[in-house]
Design a protein around this motif. Structure first.
Motif, PDB file in Angstrom:
ATOM      1  N   PRO A 176      45.072  49.879  54.259  1.00 44.28           N
ATOM      2  CA  PRO A 176      44.264  48.830  52.572  1.00 44.28           C
ATOM      3  C   PRO A 176      43.034  47.515  53.785  1.00 44.28           C
ATOM      4  N   PHE A 177      43.309  47.281  55.328  1.00 35.48           N
ATOM      5  CA  PHE A 177      42.962  46.650  55.786  1.00 35.48           C
ATOM      6  C   PHE A 177      40.724  46.855  55.306  1.00 35.48           C
ATOM      7  N   HIS A 178      41.088  47.861  55.952  1.00 38.04           N
ATOM      8  CA  HIS A 178      39.472  49.254  55.740  1.00 38.04           C
ATOM      9  C   HIS A 178      39.248  48.470  54.562  1.00 38.04           C
ATOM     10  N   VAL A 179      40.133  49.146  53.163  1.00 34.06           N
ATOM     11  CA  VAL A 179      39.590  49.091  52.169  1.00 34.06           C
ATOM     12  C   VAL A 179      38.963  47.696  51.871  1.00 34.06           C
ATOM     13  N   PHE A 180      39.954  46.662  51.625  1.00 33.31           N
ATOM     14  CA  PHE A 180      39.603  45.574  51.951  1.00 33.31           C
ATOM     15  C   PHE A 180      38.562  45.001  52.763  1.00 33.31           C
ATOM     16  N   LYS A 181      37.749  45.234  53.537  1.00 29.52           N
ATOM     17  CA  LYS A 181      36.626  44.527  54.550  1.00 29.52           C
ATOM     18  C   LYS A 181      35.810  45.824  54.369  1.00 29.52           C
ATOM     19  N   ASP A 182      35.899  47.335  53.713  1.00 24.21           N
ATOM     20  CA  ASP A 182      34.325  48.301  53.728  1.00 24.21           C
ATOM     21  C   ASP A 182      33.999  47.584  52.069  1.00 24.21           C
ATOM     22  N   ILE A 183      35.014  47.483  51.217  1.00 23.25           N
ATOM     23  CA  ILE A 183      35.307  47.716  49.625  1.00 23.25           C
ATOM     24  C   ILE A 183      35.334  46.653  48.928  1.00 23.25           C
ATOM     25  N   THR A 184      36.294  45.713  49.112  1.00 24.15           N
ATOM     26  CA  THR A 184      37.108  44.741  48.331  1.00 24.15           C
ATOM     27  C   THR A 184      35.184  42.830  49.054  1.00 24.15           C
ATOM     28  N   MET A 185      35.025  43.521  50.012  1.00 26.64           N
ATOM     29  CA  MET A 185      34.700  41.805  50.546  1.00 26.64           C
ATOM     30  C   MET A 185      32.929  41.735  50.388  1.00 26.64           C
ATOM     31  N   PRO A 186      32.562  43.173  50.214  1.00 26.85           N
ATOM     32  CA  PRO A 186      31.301  43.433  49.996  1.00 26.85           C
ATOM     33  C   PRO A 186      31.229  42.984  48.401  1.00 26.85           C
ATOM     34  N   ILE A 187      31.936  43.245  47.968  1.00 28.31           N
ATOM     35  CA  ILE A 187      31.732  43.279  46.149  1.00 28.31           C
ATOM     36  C   ILE A 187      32.003  42.153  46.183  1.00 28.31           C
ATOM     37  N   ALA A 188      32.793  41.251  46.596  1.00 29.94           N
ATOM     38  CA  ALA A 188      33.002  39.828  46.654  1.00 29.94           C
ATOM     39  C   ALA A 188      32.448  38.404  47.124  1.00 29.94           C
ATOM     40  N   ALA A 189      31.223  39.253  48.409  1.00 34.79           N
ATOM     41  CA  ALA A 189      30.349  38.081  49.047  1.00 34.79           C
ATOM     42  C   ALA A 189      29.904  37.554  48.524  1.00 34.79           C
ATOM     43  N   PRO A 190      29.132  37.475  47.140  1.00 35.76           N
ATOM     44  CA  PRO A 190      28.700  36.434  46.395  1.00 35.76           C
ATOM     45  C   PRO A 190      28.983  35.899  45.806  1.00 35.76           C
ATOM     46  N   ARG A 260      19.284  38.007  48.876  1.00 37.61           N
ATOM     47  CA  ARG A 260      18.024  37.765  48.017  1.00 37.61           C
ATOM     48  C   ARG A 260      17.855  39.627  49.560  1.00 37.61           C
ATOM     49  N   ARG A 261      18.233  38.515  50.615  1.00 35.15           N
ATOM     50  CA  ARG A 261      18.175  40.241  51.713  1.00 35.15           C
ATOM     51  C   ARG A 261      19.412  41.017  51.725  1.00 35.15           C
ATOM     52  N   SER A 262      20.742  40.507  50.643  1.00 29.90           N
ATOM     53  CA  SER A 262      21.726  41.812  50.223  1.00 29.90           C
ATOM     54  C   SER A 262      21.280  42.631  49.346  1.00 29.90           C
ATOM     55  N   GLY A 263      20.163  42.558  48.440  1.00 31.97           N
ATOM     56  CA  GLY A 263      19.243  43.507  47.113  1.00 31.97           C
ATOM     57  C   GLY A 263      19.993  42.795  45.881  1.00 31.97           C
ATOM     58  N   ALA A 264      19.882  41.482  45.706  1.00 33.02           N
ATOM     59  CA  ALA A 264      20.698  41.568  44.491  1.00 33.02           C
ATOM     60  C   ALA A 264      19.022  40.690  43.433  1.00 33.02           C
TER      61      ALA A 264
END
Length: 275
Positions: A176-190, A260-264
């Protein structure tokens, strides 16, 4: 018709931003009263930087805004992700959303009246010494006001994400920690970034709530301006306000650069920064 709408839009923007432009221009007033133009000069900036009371209030506002934004981003991210993943009709999700909406629509003066005796009760009667500290009071009050905004921004960001992506990662052995760190957080970061920036701005602009919970020695910048207006608004206030405006614009530019650097795309950058 389109030409008329463009003209109307330009007039609206002029109406909104003209007062800011006036403050910036009059910050270079060499006189002692802001409304009385005596000539061009940078003396107001020198006097503002050398004024210990002004500098102290600005530092207080910036410290409170940073901590309030960080706490709001942390709590808002947890709540926003939880609400986005909650099955429809869950009682706790409905209750939490209702509490957050109530927090946003409650007048600040009501919050201030409620916070003041609560802090006194905790700090004096319950002997919780941190509640007697001016910075702690301001951070808690501003975080309470901002966390709802961050929560809804993060929830909106995560609401369109397919949960099967996270379930697939879990099926492949991710914790669950890696799911949150590697998937959820990058999506939610903006959304987290936009929410934190919004919380920072709301904290800098908070006057009513701050005036209730502040303590001597920890007067935020908006409260100082509010008290200064009652006597006479001096060019030093406009000068320091201009400096803070520039700092805010630099922060916005930094956020846009990171996005912008994140690709948005440009559209995604604008929509994210607008919450």
């Amino acid at each position: 018709m389109n030409t008329l709408l463009r003209i109307w839009g330009i007039l609206v923007f002029i109406f909104l931003f003209l007062p800011i432009a006036v403050i910036v221009v009059y910050s270079f007033n060499s006189g002692t009263i802001l409304a009385s133009w005596d000539g061009f000069g940078v003396g107001a900036y020198i006097r503002a930087i050398n004024n210990d009371v002004i500098v102290s209030s600005v530092v207080t506002s910036l410290i409170v805004a940073v901590f309030a934004a960080a706490l709001s981003a942390l709590l808002g991210t947890i709540a926003g992700v939880a609400l986005a993943h909650a099955p429809g009709g869950q009682w706790w999700a409905v209750g939490l959303s209702g509490i957050l909406v109530l927090t946003m629509v409650t007048p600040e003066i009501v919050d201030g009246i409620a916070f003041l005796p609560w802090f006194v009760t905790l700090g004096v009667d319950a002997n919780l010494s941190p509640m007697n500290h001016g910075l702690v009071r301001l951070v808690i009050a501003h975080t309470m006001f901002s966390v709802a905004v961050v929560t809804f921004i993060v929830r909106a960001r995560m609401s369109g994400v397919d949960r099967r992506v996270m379930e697939a990662a879990a099926d492949l052995g991710a914790s669950p920690f890696h799911v949150f760190k590697d998937i959820t957080m990058p999506i939610a970061a903006p959304g987290i970034l936009a929410g934190g920036l919004m919380a920072f701005t709301l904290s800098l602009d908070n006057t009513i709530l701050s005036s209730f919970v502040q303590q001597p020695g920890y007067t935020p910048w908006p409260v100082y301006i509010f008290s200064a207006v009652r006597v006479a608004l001096r060019p030093e206030v406009a000068a320091m306000s201009t400096i803070m405006l520039i700092l805010t614009l630099l922060a916005l530019g930094l956020v846009a650069l990171v996005l912008r650097r994140s690709g948005a795309s440009t559209k995604e950058v604008i929509s994210t920064m607008a919450g």
